[in-house]
Enzyme design. Structure first.
Site, mmCIF file in Angstrom:
data_model
loop_
_atom_site.group_PDB
_atom_site.id
_atom_site.type_symbol
_atom_site.label_atom_id
_atom_site.label_comp_id
_atom_site.label_asym_id
_atom_site.label_seq_id
_atom_site.Cartn_x
_atom_site.Cartn_y
_atom_site.Cartn_z
ATOM 1 N N ALA A 1 -0.088 -9.282 5.784
ATOM 2 C CA ALA A 1 -0.817 -8.041 6.060
ATOM 3 C C ALA A 1 -0.074 -7.126 7.027
ATOM 4 O O ALA A 1 -0.307 -5.924 7.056
ATOM 5 C CB ALA A 1 -2.207 -8.353 6.613
ATOM 6 N N SER B 1 -6.699 -16.370 10.617
ATOM 7 C CA SER B 1 -8.058 -16.709 11.072
ATOM 8 C C SER B 1 -9.113 -16.261 10.058
ATOM 9 O O SER B 1 -9.861 -15.333 10.302
ATOM 10 C CB SER B 1 -8.338 -16.143 12.474
ATOM 11 O OG SER B 1 -7.960 -14.809 12.627
#
Length: 181
Positions: free
Chosen positions: A17, A87
């Protein structure tokens, strides 16, 4: 200039990302401002502190629990801590947030479409996951829960700049009374 108070800046998003690129730029910009900081990165932590963990949901939760504890210790030492971790689970991020008083945990969602992350995949992990060679890969056969209410959301594409992303995070910090008076 005001001195930025210690806090944890938690970058979350898919693999690829742009979290690590943004974290590196953020660390650089904070240092240029004279703000003591450090960073924790998923790949580095997996090589040491969490090398005994796999990628099951339970292991992912334990990975984030350990990182949260380390980040809290660094925060207590007076640092701004920049954390870059996939996460994937909201409950894990919430558990880390609960270690900090209000305003000291800043969740940053690096919102990059999965297709863009797959195109950027220099390690070939998405290709291996799609071929069934890697199991429990976030976004392919393991869930990623987008943050419900991140303090900062960065829409990050190929044309996006880690410099501008880092500046937007610093702007947030400075505009939300994150400074020692």
């Amino acid at each position: 200039m005001k001195k930025l108070a210690p806090c944890v800046i938690w970058l979350t998003g898919y693999s690829g990302a742009g979290k690590s690129s943004i974290a590196a730029e953020l660390e650089k910009q904070l240092s240029l401002l004279g703000i003591e900081n450090t960073s924790l990165d998923g790949d580095v932590v997996r090589e040491g502190l969490c090398q005994d963990l796999g990628f099951s949901n339970q292991d992912r939760a334990e990975n984030i629990r350990r990182i949260g504890y380390v980040a809290h210790q660094m925060f207590e030492a007076g640092l701004v801590v920049v954390c870059a971790f996939i996460s994937p689970f909201q409950h894990s991020r919430d558990n880390v947030r609960s270690l900090f008083s209000k305003g000291n945990f800043i969740e940053v969602f690096v919102d990059t479409p999965l297709a863009v992350c797959e195109q950027r995949d220099i390690k070939g992990l998405y290709k291996k996951a799609r071929a069934g060679e890697i199991k429990d890969f976030t976004g392919i056969d393991s869930l990623y829960e987008k943050p419900l209410k991140p303090e900062v959301q960065i829409e990050y594409q190929y044309s996006s700049s880690p410099i501008k992303a880092a500046e937007s995070i610093i702007d947030y910090l400075m505009s939300h009374d994150r400074t020692d008076k």
